[in-house]
Write a protein that holds these residues in place. Structure first.
Motif, mmCIF file in Angstrom:
data_model
loop_
_atom_site.group_PDB
_atom_site.id
_atom_site.type_symbol
_atom_site.label_atom_id
_atom_site.label_comp_id
_atom_site.label_asym_id
_atom_site.label_seq_id
_atom_site.Cartn_x
_atom_site.Cartn_y
_atom_site.Cartn_z
ATOM 1 N N GLU A 72 9.620 21.706 100.488
ATOM 2 C CA GLU A 72 9.778 20.444 101.235
ATOM 3 C C GLU A 72 8.829 20.560 102.572
ATOM 4 O O GLU A 72 8.201 19.771 102.790
ATOM 5 C CB GLU A 72 11.146 20.093 101.438
ATOM 6 C CG GLU A 72 11.909 19.349 100.314
ATOM 7 C CD GLU A 72 13.286 19.149 100.758
ATOM 8 O OE1 GLU A 72 13.957 19.940 101.922
ATOM 9 O OE2 GLU A 72 13.988 18.526 99.883
ATOM 10 N N TRP A 91 4.339 16.696 88.267
ATOM 11 C CA TRP A 91 5.295 15.980 88.802
ATOM 12 C C TRP A 91 5.286 16.304 90.272
ATOM 13 O O TRP A 91 5.201 15.689 91.169
ATOM 14 C CB TRP A 91 6.865 16.048 88.248
ATOM 15 C CG TRP A 91 7.816 15.220 89.058
ATOM 16 C CD1 TRP A 91 7.908 13.798 88.609
ATOM 17 C CD2 TRP A 91 8.517 15.549 89.942
ATOM 18 N NE1 TRP A 91 9.011 13.234 89.706
ATOM 19 C CE2 TRP A 91 9.310 14.409 90.348
ATOM 20 C CE3 TRP A 91 8.731 16.623 90.703
ATOM 21 C CZ2 TRP A 91 10.312 14.384 91.522
ATOM 22 C CZ3 TRP A 91 9.825 16.745 91.631
ATOM 23 C CH2 TRP A 91 10.388 15.671 91.996
ATOM 24 N N LEU A 94 2.158 15.022 92.011
ATOM 25 C CA LEU A 94 2.322 13.790 92.650
ATOM 26 C C LEU A 94 3.240 13.567 93.644
ATOM 27 O O LEU A 94 3.035 12.970 94.690
ATOM 28 C CB LEU A 94 2.749 12.673 91.243
ATOM 29 C CG LEU A 94 1.719 12.695 90.218
ATOM 30 C CD1 LEU A 94 2.552 11.854 89.115
ATOM 31 C CD2 LEU A 94 0.671 11.906 90.648
ATOM 32 N N GLN A 95 4.057 14.302 93.656
ATOM 33 C CA GLN A 95 5.245 14.446 94.928
ATOM 34 C C GLN A 95 4.432 14.915 96.087
ATOM 35 O O GLN A 95 4.707 14.287 97.214
ATOM 36 C CB GLN A 95 6.445 15.241 94.499
ATOM 37 C CG GLN A 95 7.385 14.582 93.675
ATOM 38 C CD GLN A 95 7.813 13.400 93.850
ATOM 39 O OE1 GLN A 95 8.306 12.949 95.035
ATOM 40 N NE2 GLN A 95 7.650 12.402 93.074
ATOM 41 N N SER A 96 3.688 16.038 96.004
ATOM 42 C CA SER A 96 2.802 16.552 97.014
ATOM 43 C C SER A 96 1.863 15.456 97.642
ATOM 44 O O SER A 96 1.640 15.363 98.953
ATOM 45 C CB SER A 96 2.315 17.717 96.313
ATOM 46 O OG SER A 96 3.153 18.701 96.180
ATOM 47 N N LEU A 97 1.013 14.834 96.781
ATOM 48 C CA LEU A 97 0.165 13.872 97.230
ATOM 49 C C LEU A 97 0.841 12.682 98.005
ATOM 50 O O LEU A 97 0.394 12.467 98.956
ATOM 51 C CB LEU A 97 -0.569 13.296 95.827
ATOM 52 C CG LEU A 97 -1.813 12.516 95.944
ATOM 53 C CD1 LEU A 97 -2.861 13.409 96.536
ATOM 54 C CD2 LEU A 97 -2.224 12.059 94.641
ATOM 55 N N GLU A 98 1.817 12.093 97.332
ATOM 56 C CA GLU A 98 2.712 11.247 97.976
ATOM 57 C C GLU A 98 3.099 11.631 99.271
ATOM 58 O O GLU A 98 3.440 10.998 100.331
ATOM 59 C CB GLU A 98 3.897 10.783 97.322
ATOM 60 C CG GLU A 98 3.464 9.863 96.128
ATOM 61 C CD GLU A 98 4.652 9.458 95.290
ATOM 62 O OE1 GLU A 98 5.756 9.502 95.495
ATOM 63 O OE2 GLU A 98 4.444 8.929 94.131
ATOM 64 N N GLY A 99 3.494 12.952 99.504
ATOM 65 C CA GLY A 99 4.050 13.441 100.701
ATOM 66 C C GLY A 99 2.831 13.970 101.765
ATOM 67 O O GLY A 99 3.384 14.492 102.823
ATOM 68 N N GLY A 100 1.656 13.897 101.449
ATOM 69 C CA GLY A 100 0.791 14.008 102.271
ATOM 70 C C GLY A 100 0.402 15.590 102.100
ATOM 71 O O GLY A 100 -0.316 15.956 103.345
ATOM 72 N N LYS A 101 0.847 16.262 101.525
ATOM 73 C CA LYS A 101 0.564 17.558 101.263
ATOM 74 C C LYS A 101 -0.781 17.850 100.981
ATOM 75 O O LYS A 101 -1.566 17.212 100.111
ATOM 76 C CB LYS A 101 1.324 18.549 100.549
ATOM 77 C CG LYS A 101 2.809 18.383 100.992
ATOM 78 C CD LYS A 101 3.648 19.194 99.989
ATOM 79 C CE LYS A 101 5.333 18.831 99.796
ATOM 80 N NZ LYS A 101 5.672 19.343 101.363
ATOM 81 N N SER A 120 -7.091 14.908 92.579
ATOM 82 C CA SER A 120 -6.540 14.015 91.587
ATOM 83 C C SER A 120 -6.441 15.226 90.285
ATOM 84 O O SER A 120 -7.461 16.113 90.231
ATOM 85 C CB SER A 120 -7.492 13.090 91.036
ATOM 86 O OG SER A 120 -7.511 12.676 89.718
#
Length: 181
Positions: A72, A91, A94-101, A120
């Motif tokens: 996190e 998954w 995608l979570q990392s991408l959405e979180g700006g990581k 991507s």
């Protein structure tokens, strides 16, 4: 017990600095006590999973990783392209991408791994051993990686890892100072 070197690396951050001992999984028959036997048995078990069960279990593992403080709080994460029924990382990607990581994936270079940015999943192409890896980009130093998600054939509850036996991640983990999951 087997020593935790060359495929038995302890990934439990709390155990770093303590004696590293690879504990055999309690389900494995005593006759399968070698690393190669354990590797063979675990790959056979994974291979027998139904596709739906594999996806369900893989998602559960990814969600568990994402819920950990180390993941996190990470600004830069290194994932991997799954092969041979390994836990997927799509998954988590995608979570990392959405979180700006910042997201990195490994690419083989000789007998080493280098980590490159991936924006991507379409940036990944099949590399050696059929492993999806980035084809273009500049390698990023492991000192910039906060959290390294590591593939493996099997793990035990103490965080010990058994890989495919080639030693790629053992070489990476030997000098890695961040958190490995």
């Amino acid at each position: 017990p087997l020593p935790a070197d060359g495929g038995g690396r302890n990934l439990n951050p709390a155990a770093r600095g303590s004696p590293r001992v690879f504990c055999l999984f309690h389900q494995i028959k005593k006759t399968e006590s070698s690393k190669e036997g354990l590797r063979r048995e675990m790959l056979q078990r994974r291979g027998r999973l139904l596709p739906h069960d594999r996806r369900t279990l893989s998602l559960a593992v990814q969600k568990r990783c994402a819920s950990l403080e180390a993941f996190e709080g990470a600004k830069c994460v290194a994932l991997y392209g799954a092969i041979r029924n390994e836990v997927e990382t799509d998954w988590l990607f995608l979570q990392s991408l959405e979180g700006g990581k910042r997201i990195l994936f490994p690419r083989m270079k000789g007998d080493l791994l280098e980590f490159l940015p991936v924006f991507s999943l379409d940036d990944l192409r099949e590399g050696p051993f059929g492993i999806p890896e980035p084809r273009v980009g500049d390698p990023v130093s492991l000192t910039e990686v906060d959290c390294l998600v590591v593939p493996g054939v099997a793990f035990d509850r103490q965080g010990h890892r058994l890989g495919f036996g080639e030693g790629y991640y053992d070489r990476v983990l030997g000098g890695f100072q961040g958190t490995s999951l």
